[in-house]
Design an enzyme around this catalytic site. Structure first.
Site, PDB file in Angstrom:
ATOM      1  CG  HIS A   1      16.940  39.459  12.262  1.00 12.02           C
ATOM      2  ND1 HIS A   1      18.276  39.461  11.774  1.00 12.02           N
ATOM      3  CD2 HIS A   1      16.751  40.676  12.673  1.00 12.02           C
ATOM      4  CE1 HIS A   1      18.802  41.023  11.678  1.00 12.02           C
ATOM      5  NE2 HIS A   1      17.449  41.497  12.351  1.00 12.02           N
TER       6      HIS A   1
ATOM      7  NE  ARG B   1      12.782  43.328  10.539  1.00 11.16           N
ATOM      8  CZ  ARG B   1      13.926  43.873  11.082  1.00 11.16           C
ATOM      9  NH1 ARG B   1      14.340  43.252  12.230  1.00 11.16           N
ATOM     10  NH2 ARG B   1      14.458  44.805  10.590  1.00 11.16           N
TER      11      ARG B   1
ATOM     12  NE  ARG C   1      14.340  43.252  16.792  1.00  4.89           N
ATOM     13  CZ  ARG C   1      15.192  43.756  15.999  1.00  4.89           C
ATOM     14  NH1 ARG C   1      15.511  45.213  15.746  1.00  4.89           N
ATOM     15  NH2 ARG C   1      15.529  43.070  14.803  1.00  4.89           N
TER      16      ARG C   1
ATOM     17  CG  HIS D   1      15.537  40.162   8.501  1.00  2.00           C
ATOM     18  ND1 HIS D   1      15.380  40.701   7.332  1.00  2.00           N
ATOM     19  CD2 HIS D   1      16.124  41.433   8.945  1.00  2.00           C
ATOM     20  CE1 HIS D   1      15.442  41.893   6.839  1.00  2.00           C
ATOM     21  NE2 HIS D   1      15.760  42.481   7.983  1.00  2.00           N
TER      22      HIS D   1
ATOM     23  CD  GLU E   1      15.585  49.587   9.180  1.00  2.00           C
ATOM     24  OE1 GLU E   1      15.160  48.700   9.758  1.00  2.00           O
ATOM     25  OE2 GLU E   1      16.662  50.155   8.669  1.00  2.00           O
TER      26      GLU E   1
HETATM   27  C1  SIN Z   1      17.844  45.352   8.949  1.00  2.00           C
HETATM   28  O1  SIN Z   1      19.050  46.119   8.646  1.00  2.00           O
HETATM   29  O2  SIN Z   1      17.235  45.042   8.314  1.00  2.00           O
HETATM   30  C2  SIN Z   1      17.954  44.837  10.367  1.00  2.00           C
HETATM   31  C3  SIN Z   1      17.630  45.826  11.271  1.00  2.00           C
HETATM   32  C4  SIN Z   1      17.083  45.208  12.611  1.00  2.00           C
HETATM   33  O3  SIN Z   1      16.924  44.084  12.601  1.00  2.00           O
HETATM   34  O4  SIN Z   1      16.462  46.075  13.386  1.00  2.00           O
END
Ligand code: SIN
Length: 493
Positions: free
Chosen positions: A337, A276, A372, A228, A112
């Site tokens: 988010h 993010r 985060r 997000h 991610e």
């Molecule tokens: C996501 O699945 O993108 C959210 C996961 C997160 O906020 O850590």
């Protein structure tokens, strides 16, 4: 008189994991809704964890967390988060959580944003939160020492001389009641309900922040609201927006603007997998520059078979909204988010109030810094949940009976107009990109509502939810004003 050894306010992962680690004590879990209605349930992406003792791998996870957090993190807390990940994931597995595995039976790991290596564990494809919660709820229900009081809202902590002795709450019929407890853990989740558009359910109303603020406990880092980058854009969607997990980009999806440009190349070498804050800020700039209401996520090249297998929930939700992920570009926008700041805690999850702990999104452990790293939040719940439980297991009895004087009236008032105005103000003026002038406007409006609410108390759940919304919103704005320079997800021009 209702007495317990450990009172936990909140029934998400942050609460249940603590409950299950408490030994030889009675535990009471107080939840505002049904135990299945928590933010954890919605978590798609997964849980970040290096399942190794190899120091260089652990250091990489620490460095990724610090880099994403703009080095604003508490380094000791971050080290604990990473070093204690494996033992707590193994505990989750023992509790019955089935993480997805590859064909060789090894736990499957994905990437991610902001992660330099694939270390995100997931379950049920894109239903990690649900898989974890289903397992933990089954465990909690099987324990004789754990009682659950649901549909009941904590409205005030019973605090005397800066020591917490339990809570006053409104039960399922809005009767005022008390629970006295040796120790109390606030695990009430996030504050997305203070915004108009959020991935959080609307009942995430900053309740923990409100409880601790009213008890004069310490809060920190509230200006760091994480947006997000990729919530599904739907002009008709109300309040809670459907999340398109970062894991979709982790598996290779691209972002395009309305002019067909893969714009992240202008902002970061990491492209779509930049942290993010960078991706959200870049999207907002592109939306301004192209005069468009959204940007687009392209996952078409991943192929229908992989999309359906890896992202069954997201695939189905997009289909419901008329989009086939294997052929259509998905319209996306950044929305609120996650609250990075919250109730200030130390390395054992202790707050500034004696006998009071905080865990999960409502807590501010310092691990996330100013932004985060994706999928570090479920990890934070279990690592710090375990630390809290260890501390509670060695604590002594400390019951003191007293009643907090409460206004008895319960008036049936709708606070909807107040909620709507605050949420619109937060979206408009306290969003991804902020200015001092706009923050001052927001402060004035929210302050007026907060003062009105305080002047007219009412023992109803609606009142306390809107009071918590106004309190949290006001404190977020104040913290944002107090930080004139941009850092992480607090971006001020
Ligand atoms: C996501 O699945 O993108 C959210 C996961 C997160 O906020 O850590």
């Amino acid at each position: 008189m209702h007495k317990t050894n450990c009172l936990i306010i909140g029934g998400g992962l942050a609460g249940l994991y603590v409950a299950l680690q408490i030994k030889d004590k009675n535990v009471t879990i107080l939840t505002k809704k049904d135990i299945k209605k928590t933010n954890t349930y919605l978590a798609q992406g997964g849980i970040a964890a290096e399942m190794t003792s190899d120091i260089s791998s652990l250091e990489k996870h620490i460095n990724d967390t610090l880099r994403a957090g703009a080095w604003h993190n508490n380094q000791e807390a971050t080290k604990n988060l990473v070093f204690e990940a494996k033992e707590n994931i193994l505990e989750l597995i023992d509790l019955g959580v089935n993480f997805d595995k590859d064909t060789k039976g090894q736990i499957y790991r994905t990437l991610e944003g902001g992660h330099s290596t694939s270390r995100i564990l997931h379950a049920g494809g894109d239903a990690t939160g649900k898989a974890i919660m289903d397992a933990l709820i089954a465990q909690v229900l099987s324990k004789d020492n754990i009682e659950i009081i649901s549909d009941s809202m904590a409205i005030d902590l019973l605090v005397d001389n800066n020591t917490c002795y339990g809570v006053t709450y409104l039960d399922n019929e809005e009767n005022l009641k008390h629970i006295y407890s040796d120790v109390t853990v606030v695990a009430t989740g996030g504050l997305g309900g203070i915004y108009k558009f959020s991935t959080n359910p609307k009942y995430a109303t900053g309740d923990g922040i409100g409880l601790v603020a009213r008890a004069n406990g310490e809060l920190s880092d509230l200006e760091f609201i994480q947006f997000h980058p990729t919530a599904f854009y739907d002009s008709l969607e109300k309040n809670q927006c459907f999340l398109i997990s970062e894991a979709v980009r982790g598996e290779g999806a691209y972002l395009f603007n309305s002019e067909g440009e893969r714009f992240m190349k202008s902002y970061s070498d990491l492209m779509e997998l930049a942290p993010r804050d960078i991706v959200s800020q870049s999207i907002i700039k592109e939306m301004y520059d192209t005069w468009n209401v959204c940007v687009y996520l392209d996952a078409t090249h991943l192929g229908i078979e992989k999309l359906k297998r890896r992202f069954p929930t997201i695939y189905g939700e997009c289909l419901k909204r008329g989009y086939k992920m294997e052929q259509d570009l998905i319209p996306v926008i950044p929305v609120q988010h996650y609250s990075i700041g919250g109730i200030k805690t130390d390395l054992l999850g202790k707050t500034s109030i004696q006998n009071l702990y905080a865990n999960g999104e409502c807590a501010s452990t310092g691990v996330h810094g100013a932004n985060r790293l994706a999928s570090n939040s479920l990890l934070e719940c279990i690592v710090f949940g375990n630390r809290i439980a260890r501390d509670i297991n060695s604590s002594k009895e400390s019951i003191k009976e007293f009643e907090k004087v409460q206004i008895p009236q319960n008036l049936n008032i709708s606070y909807k107009p107040v909620k709507i105005e605050i949420a619109e103000i937060m979206d408009k003026y306290v969003g991804v990109i902020r200015t001092k002038e706009q923050l001052e406007i927001a402060k004035k409006i929210v302050k007026k509502h907060l003062e009105n609410l305080k002047r007219n108390p009412n023992n109803s759940k609606n009142y306390y939810q809107v009071l918590n919304i106004a309190t949290s919103a006001y404190l977020v704005i104040e913290s944002a004003i107090a930080r004139p320079k941009s850092i992480g997800c607090h971006y001020i021009i």
